[in-house]
Design a protein around this motif. Structure first.
Motif, PDB file in Angstrom:
ATOM      1  N   UNK A 181       0.885  -1.134  -0.061  1.00  0.00           N
ATOM      2  CA  UNK A 181      -0.022   0.034   0.001  1.00  0.00           C
ATOM      3  C   UNK A 181       0.781   1.357  -0.022  1.00  0.00           C
ATOM      4  N   UNK A 182       2.183   1.267   0.656  1.00  0.00           N
ATOM      5  CA  UNK A 182       2.876   2.461   0.481  1.00  0.00           C
ATOM      6  C   UNK A 182       3.346   2.608  -1.001  1.00  0.00           C
ATOM      7  N   UNK A 183       3.743   1.359  -1.749  1.00  0.00           N
ATOM      8  CA  UNK A 183       4.148   1.491  -3.019  1.00  0.00           C
ATOM      9  C   UNK A 183       3.212   2.161  -3.857  1.00  0.00           C
ATOM     10  N   UNK A 184       1.755   1.761  -3.605  1.00  0.00           N
ATOM     11  CA  UNK A 184       0.884   2.462  -4.404  1.00  0.00           C
ATOM     12  C   UNK A 184       0.519   3.834  -4.025  1.00  0.00           C
ATOM     13  N   UNK A 185       0.700   4.186  -2.426  1.00  0.00           N
ATOM     14  CA  UNK A 185       0.431   5.519  -2.380  1.00  0.00           C
ATOM     15  C   UNK A 185       1.497   6.385  -2.857  1.00  0.00           C
ATOM     16  N   UNK A 186       2.529   5.981  -2.780  1.00  0.00           N
ATOM     17  CA  UNK A 186       3.935   6.786  -3.333  1.00  0.00           C
ATOM     18  C   UNK A 186       3.801   7.000  -5.205  1.00  0.00           C
ATOM     19  N   UNK A 187       3.078   6.051  -5.590  1.00  0.00           N
ATOM     20  CA  UNK A 187       2.857   6.104  -7.282  1.00  0.00           C
ATOM     21  C   UNK A 187       1.790   7.048  -7.319  1.00  0.00           C
ATOM     22  N   UNK A 188       0.632   6.986  -6.461  1.00  0.00           N
ATOM     23  CA  UNK A 188      -0.282   8.012  -6.701  1.00  0.00           C
ATOM     24  C   UNK A 188       0.304   9.532  -6.512  1.00  0.00           C
ATOM     25  N   UNK A 189       1.120   9.545  -5.444  1.00  0.00           N
ATOM     26  CA  UNK A 189       1.566  10.941  -4.867  1.00  0.00           C
ATOM     27  C   UNK A 189       2.327  11.591  -6.113  1.00  0.00           C
ATOM     28  N   UNK A 190       3.555  10.583  -6.483  1.00  0.00           N
ATOM     29  CA  UNK A 190       4.627  10.973  -7.602  1.00  0.00           C
ATOM     30  C   UNK A 190       4.164  11.341  -8.924  1.00  0.00           C
ATOM     31  N   UNK A 191       3.169  10.533  -9.438  1.00  0.00           N
ATOM     32  CA  UNK A 191       2.820  10.509 -10.715  1.00  0.00           C
ATOM     33  C   UNK A 191       1.875  11.533 -11.008  1.00  0.00           C
ATOM     34  N   UNK A 192       1.129  11.892  -9.967  1.00  0.00           N
ATOM     35  CA  UNK A 192      -0.134  12.832 -10.279  1.00  0.00           C
ATOM     36  C   UNK A 192      -0.347  13.684  -9.187  1.00  0.00           C
ATOM     37  N   UNK A 193       0.658  14.846  -9.070  1.00  0.00           N
ATOM     38  CA  UNK A 193       0.538  15.751  -8.215  1.00  0.00           C
ATOM     39  C   UNK A 193      -0.527  16.777  -8.274  1.00  0.00           C
ATOM     40  N   UNK A 194      -1.125  16.833  -9.392  1.00  0.00           N
ATOM     41  CA  UNK A 194      -2.235  17.703  -9.984  1.00  0.00           C
ATOM     42  C   UNK A 194      -3.638  17.268  -9.129  1.00  0.00           C
ATOM     43  N   UNK A 195      -3.648  16.113  -8.638  1.00  0.00           N
ATOM     44  CA  UNK A 195      -4.912  15.463  -7.936  1.00  0.00           C
ATOM     45  C   UNK A 195      -4.491  15.303  -6.244  1.00  0.00           C
ATOM     46  N   UNK A 196      -3.219  15.888  -5.989  1.00  0.00           N
ATOM     47  CA  UNK A 196      -3.142  15.702  -4.433  1.00  0.00           C
ATOM     48  C   UNK A 196      -4.076  16.429  -3.443  1.00  0.00           C
ATOM     49  N   UNK A 197      -4.750  17.582  -4.123  1.00  0.00           N
ATOM     50  CA  UNK A 197      -5.528  18.155  -3.202  1.00  0.00           C
ATOM     51  C   UNK A 197      -6.995  17.464  -2.764  1.00  0.00           C
ATOM     52  N   UNK A 198      -7.224  16.512  -3.810  1.00  0.00           N
ATOM     53  CA  UNK A 198      -8.289  15.856  -3.519  1.00  0.00           C
ATOM     54  C   UNK A 198      -8.073  14.849  -2.311  1.00  0.00           C
ATOM     55  N   UNK A 199      -7.074  14.619  -1.758  1.00  0.00           N
ATOM     56  CA  UNK A 199      -6.687  13.653  -0.476  1.00  0.00           C
ATOM     57  C   UNK A 199      -6.527  14.501   0.574  1.00  0.00           C
ATOM     58  N   UNK A 200      -6.495  16.048   0.430  1.00  0.00           N
ATOM     59  CA  UNK A 200      -6.400  16.986   1.637  1.00  0.00           C
ATOM     60  C   UNK A 200      -7.723  17.320   1.985  1.00  0.00           C
ATOM     61  N   UNK A 201      -8.739  16.978   1.402  1.00  0.00           N
ATOM     62  CA  UNK A 201      -9.917  17.596   1.670  1.00  0.00           C
ATOM     63  C   UNK A 201     -10.707  16.983   3.013  1.00  0.00           C
ATOM     64  N   UNK A 202     -11.078  17.757   3.882  1.00  0.00           N
ATOM     65  CA  UNK A 202     -11.753  17.082   5.125  1.00  0.00           C
ATOM     66  C   UNK A 202     -12.903  16.948   5.086  1.00  0.00           C
ATOM     67  N   UNK A 203     -13.761  17.465   4.025  1.00  0.00           N
ATOM     68  CA  UNK A 203     -15.359  17.221   3.655  1.00  0.00           C
ATOM     69  C   UNK A 203     -15.681  17.582   2.608  1.00  0.00           C
ATOM     70  N   UNK A 204     -16.782  17.291   2.169  1.00  0.00           N
ATOM     71  CA  UNK A 204     -17.532  17.787   1.090  1.00  0.00           C
ATOM     72  C   UNK A 204     -18.930  18.148   1.356  1.00  0.00           C
ATOM     73  N   UNK A 205     -19.755  18.764   0.402  1.00  0.00           N
ATOM     74  CA  UNK A 205     -21.091  18.989   0.549  1.00  0.00           C
ATOM     75  C   UNK A 205     -21.720  18.762  -0.720  1.00  0.00           C
ATOM     76  N   UNK A 206     -22.759  17.937  -0.518  1.00  0.00           N
ATOM     77  CA  UNK A 206     -23.408  17.546  -1.579  1.00  0.00           C
ATOM     78  C   UNK A 206     -24.809  18.024  -1.292  1.00  0.00           C
ATOM     79  N   UNK A 207     -25.281  19.112  -2.230  1.00  0.00           N
ATOM     80  CA  UNK A 207     -26.582  19.726  -1.807  1.00  0.00           C
ATOM     81  C   UNK A 207     -26.604  20.200  -0.447  1.00  0.00           C
ATOM     82  N   UNK A 208     -27.426  20.081   0.470  1.00  0.00           N
ATOM     83  CA  UNK A 208     -27.457  20.570   1.829  1.00  0.00           C
ATOM     84  C   UNK A 208     -26.546  19.498   2.957  1.00  0.00           C
ATOM     85  N   UNK A 209     -26.096  18.500   2.356  1.00  0.00           N
ATOM     86  CA  UNK A 209     -25.533  17.530   3.396  1.00  0.00           C
ATOM     87  C   UNK A 209     -24.078  17.635   3.305  1.00  0.00           C
TER      88      UNK A 209
END
Length: 462
Positions: A181-209
């Motif tokens: 899982x560390x190998x996988x996480x490292x591949x995600x982190x290094x190959x796709x820096x443009x999507x790192x912010x997705x993993x930093x989200x503490x919450x999302x709002x869908x409609x009123x929820x």
């Protein structure tokens, strides 16, 4: 009984000033508690160099639970990079996806959402229905996507890993390891820096929820925290991949088999803090193989949730106090709090405090406990709005042997029987035929809030 004894020992109306008397009272009043199960496995890795900074049973097979969704996200990012999809491509919720148990969004079959929105729901909410819908959209079908997952795992060198679903719901054939899982996480982190912010989200709002990330306390409380994904099923305990960046350096930790969300986040904080103090080490790519089978069924029932006193004894940061006690930080497997108490002089007036913070109603103030064992919040909680507007663009079908594989409409759900965990130490090179089981709604979660969003309209007003 345990709380009353501790409260009596620490009552402010009878201050005790002798180190020996404090230790003696603790040893006499608190009988030896049965040893708790330790956190199952972990690994700490320098994200750039790949150096292993710390590890415990990193090669032991374990059930990844929803950390599985890192692979689902990784293959989706690759599809976008390869031009087969865009963030605004449409993902359709099929009947197969809709049939998945919680955690889920609950969209009706036929609902169309953008791939960008789907990824945020998959990562933050850990929505199982959305994970299947994304898999069907990217792979052409769920079984085809699972084949892609296993092929990618082999390419990355994930030698202990086998996937049979794209979300991590209970199936004893689906295994990985802290190292993999560390190998996988490292591949995600290094190959796709443009999507790192997705993993930093503490919450999302869908409609009123508002839907909160199960990793939010780590993200809000740990210096430089920036990801990545939690997971939980009973047979795995509470898992997490976390990362933090300080001074231009990023350290990542994988933890498998914690007993509570607070213990998981506290251990993650300790491993990350210690990881920034370490340098060098063997590369995670060189640490290969399988060393041990996954835990027996019912792991969560054997691994009892630690009390606030135990957590503070093991993980409390030193704070200014008039107390004469400090704590030995470590894992909660040494016979309970009695063995965690260490009499020690206060260095520069900074010592730990055994007093468990209480609310006005006399119950444990867990927010203050987390301040002590993880750290005070460094930023405010904010939920990011996620659109459910139906996009028009379709994802290009995957091409297999020169033949396009069409994206499915709404196929009928398939039976998903739970498999026995036999012979898992030997991971086959080719995935076995996919067979999965429906779990009871909500049964896979323990100790974490289960938030299910109401079904939104297909084209809500912006």
């Amino acid at each position: 009984m345990f709380r009353s004894v501790v409260a009596a020992l620490l009552a402010p109306v009878r201050p005790v000033r002798s180190f020996a008397l404090w230790a003696g009272l603790a040893m006499l009043a608190l009988p030896a508690a049965p040893a708790r199960a330790d956190i199952g496995a972990w690994i700490v890795v320098d994200m750039e160099s790949g150096a292993v900074l710390d590890q415990k049973q990193a090669l032991r097979q374990w059930y990844p639970a929803s950390i599985t969704k890192l692979m689902t996200a990784y293959l989706t990012f690759k599809a976008i990079r390869d031009g087969r999809a865009t963030p605004q491509s449409a993902v359709t919720i099929s009947a197969n996806a809709h049939a998945e148990p919680p955690s889920k969004m609950g969209f009706k079959p036929g609902t169309r959402i953008s791939l960008e929105s789907a990824l945020k729901m998959l990562i933050v909410k850990s929505a199982n229905d959305v994970a299947v819908a994304v898999a069907e959209s990217i792979g052409g079908s769920e079984p085809a996507f699972i084949q892609m997952m296993n092929a990618e795992a082999r390419r990355l060198g994930m030698s202990a890993t086998r996937f049979v679903n794209p979300h991590g719901l209970p199936d004893n054939r689906q295994v990985s390891s802290a190292r993999d899982l560390a190998v996988l996480a490292r591949a995600v982190w290094r190959e796709f820096p443009e999507y790192r912010s997705y993993f930093n989200l503490v919450g999302i709002r869908v409609g009123k929820k508002a839907l909160r990330s199960a990793n939010r306390e780590f993200l809000l409380r740990v210096q430089g925290a920036n990801g990545m994904k939690t997971g939980y099923i009973c047979n795995s305990g509470l898992n997490v991949v976390v990362s933090a960046t300080r001074g231009g350096r990023t350290v990542m930790a994988v933890i498998l088999g914690a007993a509570s969300g607070v213990e998981r986040a506290a251990k993650a904080r300790v491993l990350i803090d210690d990881g920034f103090k370490a340098r060098g080490g063997r590369s995670v790519d060189q640490l290969t193989g399988v060393a041990g089978k996954p835990p027996a069924d019912g792991y969560c029932k054997r691994n009892s949730r630690p009390e606030a006193e135990e957590l503070m004894a093991a993980f409390a940061k030193k704070t200014r106090s008039s107390s004469i006690l400090s704590f030995a930080r470590g894992d909660l497997n040494s016979g309970g709090i009695r063995r965690s108490i260490v009499a020690a002089p206060a260095p520069s007036g900074q010592v730990g405090s055994l007093t468990v913070p209480l609310r006005a109603d006399g119950k444990t103030d867990w927010a203050k406990v987390m301040d002590t064992v993880i750290g005070p919040r460094l930023r405010d909680y904010q939920a990011v709005p996620v659109s459910t507007s139906a996009p028009s663009a379709a994802i290009a079908p995957q091409v297999v042997d020169g033949t396009p594989v069409p994206v499915p409409g709404t196929p009928k759900p398939v039976a998903k029987p739970l498999a026995a965990a036999a012979g898992l130490a030997s991971v086959p090179a080719v995935a076995a035929p996919v067979a999965q089981q429906p779990a009871k709604p909500g049964a896979i979660f323990r100790g974490e809030p289960l938030l299910i969003a109401p079904i939104p309209p297909q084209n809500p007003r912006p």
